[in-house]
Design an enzyme around this catalytic site. Structure first.
Site, PDB file in Angstrom:
ATOM      1  N   LEU A  13       0.819  -1.208   0.000  1.00  0.00           N
ATOM      2  CA  LEU A  13       0.000   0.000   0.000  1.00  0.00           C
ATOM      3  C   LEU A  13       0.854   1.259   0.000  1.00  0.00           C
ATOM      4  CD1 LEU A  13      -2.634  -1.112   2.655  1.00  0.00           C
ATOM      5  CD2 LEU A  13      -2.734  -1.378   0.173  1.00  0.00           C
ATOM      6  N   GLY A  14       2.048   1.181   0.535  1.00  0.00           N
ATOM      7  CA  GLY A  14       2.928   2.352   0.614  1.00  0.00           C
ATOM      8  C   GLY A  14       4.235   1.957   1.263  1.00  0.00           C
TER       9      GLY A  14
ATOM     10  N   GLY B 105       9.504   6.039   5.179  1.00  0.00           N
ATOM     11  CA  GLY B 105      10.747   6.761   4.919  1.00  0.00           C
ATOM     12  C   GLY B 105      10.870   7.259   3.495  1.00  0.00           C
ATOM     13  N   PHE B 106       9.800   7.691   2.840  1.00  0.00           N
ATOM     14  CA  PHE B 106       9.769   8.239   1.480  1.00  0.00           C
ATOM     15  C   PHE B 106      10.077   7.177   0.432  1.00  0.00           C
ATOM     16  CE2 PHE B 106       9.318  11.685   3.893  1.00  0.00           C
ATOM     17  CZ  PHE B 106      10.401  12.474   4.189  1.00  0.00           C
ATOM     18  N   GLY B 107       9.641   5.932   0.708  1.00  0.00           N
ATOM     19  CA  GLY B 107       9.864   4.904  -0.292  1.00  0.00           C
ATOM     20  C   GLY B 107      11.285   4.381  -0.260  1.00  0.00           C
TER      21      GLY B 107
ATOM     22  N   ASP C 279       6.369   9.204  18.213  1.00  0.00           N
ATOM     23  CA  ASP C 279       7.441   8.621  17.395  1.00  0.00           C
ATOM     24  C   ASP C 279       7.399   9.190  15.979  1.00  0.00           C
ATOM     25  OD1 ASP C 279       9.677   7.079  17.101  1.00  0.00           O
ATOM     26  OD2 ASP C 279       8.604   5.246  16.583  1.00  0.00           O
TER      27      ASP C 279
END
Length: 615
Positions: free
Chosen positions: A370-371, A374-376, A413
């Protein structure tokens, strides 16, 4: 004999009896005064353990069944006092010189964590037993914020401190100090001793859990205080650790109380006194170390090597298949096990079950993801417009998290690896495993400090309290990480550039803030937006919680609905960024209430578009 003659022979005898009676009373009174004075002058107490003593205790202090004086248990933010119950005469009159005295005691500080501790122990001479109004944590159960340093305290203490308090100019987090009327020591040195065999200084760790002995001697003649620290079996060194010329006569009242004070902060710690000796006008009697009570065992009991070596090999072989199968079943069940926090028990879970996600993604297959956090795969491949979109998305997500609940949810976090991007680069703040609910105005203190190094606000590590302001601090570190392409703490960088916020601040201070921009961005970025994000990151990383903006203000700054205040008053200190004066974001909201409301109305509309996958 006439009446007059009888009277003459009777009254002289009665007068004589009265004279003798009065003389007897005076003699008894003088003797009692002298005896009391002598007993005070020669007071000597020796406790090889405290089982049969009548100590005056308050707070968390108690005497265990084996005779240990336990000043503090593992409870956090508490104090403990233990005093000799009777007042002691320290000088003949209010204006006379203080007597000499000597004391020695054996102590131990046992922490539940190897490298942390809950403040320390102090031997104390005070006008009262209870030390009313004293606070825990770095106040050591001796003073509070308003009276520390007050000359009317008439308190003398020798502190064994295991936490560095910059407020009181502590030299480190492992020191011995002499305190007069306050917690800023008149003299302090790192904990250690000078052995008699070679005289070379040897370090000691106060919170090591090992027993150590302290000697405190004051000479009423030379007006000098000597303090010695040594391991339990080392004997008394000849050279003192601390030697302070100081006349205690103005400090000590005619009668005082002697005893111990202790406190904890955020780290669960045990403070023990095993034995104590005190002598007025003389040398304290040595303690019988063989008679001292034993400390409780720390950690599990060691298993004998004989048992481990003697286990039959054939049994291991025969059970290996069964054990392997059991381990597989346990791991399988652990994989799908859901651990709910306290707030989820009250309000119900607010997250997807791991089992449901596992099934929905067919075992987390690549094509079903789905994703990515850490920006991919690589945040360095994102353009500036994409990074700015991610920043705004996370800001709005954290804003709604803080203000969209009746209890203000604290994420605890916030970091780059917890930011998820979908195929259209819409940012989502994920991983709510550490999030907590708390009511407005209540104590948000947690049992343990949780979070990620580099994103933890200084007050969070010091007090253990997670708040929306600590989330803002972590968000500030995230902002700088996005723009600079570096982690908040970069151990491979030069020493002066290891802390990201310090490095960015130094660049800004030199008027060259663009030098901190990620070189992977190239020249294709909007300079104004980059500077806004970096300055906002510095503001959010402020060491003072009250000086940080709220997430409501952050989204207004990012949308351009409100101008970011100038950072000209921003300074650097040992604890991080700090303002030279107290003016900042708390005053800003009060100065522009109407414009804030209009701007926020505009930003709220924009938020719905961002979080729903628009523009």
């Amino acid at each position: 004999m006439t009446t007059s003659e009888e009277n003459k022979s009777t009254y002289p005898g009665k007068n004589l009896e009265q004279i003798f009676s009065m003389l007897s009373l005076k003699i008894i009174l003088v003797i009692s005064i002298l005896v009391g004075f002598a007993s005070s002058q020669d007071l000597s107490i020796t406790y090889n353990g405290f089982r049969s003593t009548n100590m005056s205790l308050d707070g968390m202090a108690e005497v265990t069944t084996n005779g240990l004086l336990k000043l503090i248990n593992a409870t956090t933010q508490e104090i403990g006092h233990a005093f000799f119950p009777n007042p002691i005469k320290f000088k003949n009159s209010a204006n006379s010189s203080a007597f000499s005295f000597s004391t020695t005691f054996v102590f131990a500080i046992v922490s539940e964590y190897p490298t942390l501790s809950g403040h320390g122990i102090a031997f104390v001479i005070a006008p009262t037993k209870g030390l009313p109004g004293a606070l825990p944590s770095h106040y050591l159960g001796l003073f509070n914020k308003s009276n520390t340093g007050d000359d009317t305290n008439h308190v003398v203490a020798v502190e064994l401190d295991t936490v560095r308090s910059e407020e009181f100019n502590d030299i480190n987090d492992n020191h011995v100090g002499i305190d007069i009327n306050g917690l800023t020591s008149k003299l302090a040195k790192p904990a250690g001793y000078y052995p008699n065999n070679n005289g070379l200084f040897q370090n000691l760790t106060l919170n090591s859990g090992k027993t150590m002995q302290v000697w405190v001697d004051y000479s009423g003649i030379t007006k000098q205080i000597n303090v010695i620290l040594a391991p339990i079996n080392a004997g008394k060194p000849n050279k003192p650790l601390l030697s302070l010329p100081y006349d205690l006569s103005p400090i000590l009242n005619q009668t005082m109380y002697i005893g111990f004070s202790s406190s904890t902060g955020s780290v669960p710690t045990y403070h023990y006194v095993l034995g104590w000796s005190f002598k007025m006008n003389g040398v304290a009697q040595g303690l019988d170390l063989s008679q001292l009570p034993k400390l409780p065992r720390v950690g599990p009991k060691k298993i004998s090597k004989v048992l481990t070596i003697g286990l039959p090999v054939i049994l291991i072989v025969s059970l290996s298949i069964v054990i392997s199968g059991a381990v597989y079943q346990v791991r399988l069940s652990k994989m799908f096990e859901e651990v709910l926090e306290d707030w989820e028990i009250d309000y119900g879970p607010h997250r997807f079950k791991y089992k449901d996600l596992y099934i929905a993604t067919k075992g987390f297959r690549e094509r079903e993801l789905l994703g990515r956090g850490g920006f991919g795969r690589s945040k360095n491949t994102l353009s500036w417009s994409q990074r700015f979109r991610v920043v705004r998305g996370v800001a709005y997500g954290l804003f709604y998290l803080h203000e969209g609940w009746e209890q203000v949810v604290v994420h605890r976090d916030v970091k780059a690896s917890n930011v998820l991007l979908d195929s259209e680069l819409n940012a989502r703040l994920g991983d709510f495993g550490l999030a907590r609910l708390y009511d407005h105005g209540t104590d948000a203190q947690t049992t343990h400090v949780v979070g990620t190094l580099g994103y933890l606000a200084p007050e969070h590590t010091r007090t253990g309290k997670a708040t929306t302001s600590t989330d803002v601090y972590a968000f500030g570190a995230f902002l700088l990480e996005v723009v600079c392409g570096r982690r908040p703490i970069e151990l491979r960088a030069p020493t002066e550039d290891q802390i990201l916020v310090d490095w960015v601040f130094s660049c800004w201070n030199k008027g060259k803030i663009v030098e901190a921009v990620d070189p992977n961005l190239g020249p294709e970025y909007v300079k104004e937006e980059v500077e806004l994000v970096m300055k906002l990151g510095l503001s959010c990383s402020h060491s003072e919680p009250t000086a940080r903006p709220s997430m409501r203000q952050v989204v207004l700054y990012l949308d351009g609905a409100l101008a970011l205040p100038e950072l000209s008053s921003l300074g650097i200190s040992a604890t991080g960024l700090s303002f030279a004066n107290r003016e900042g974001f708390s005053d800003l909201a009060l100065s522009y209430p109407s414009s804030m409301e209009k701007a926020f109305s505009h930003a709220s509309t924009a938020a719905e578009s961002i979080l729903s996958g628009g523009r």
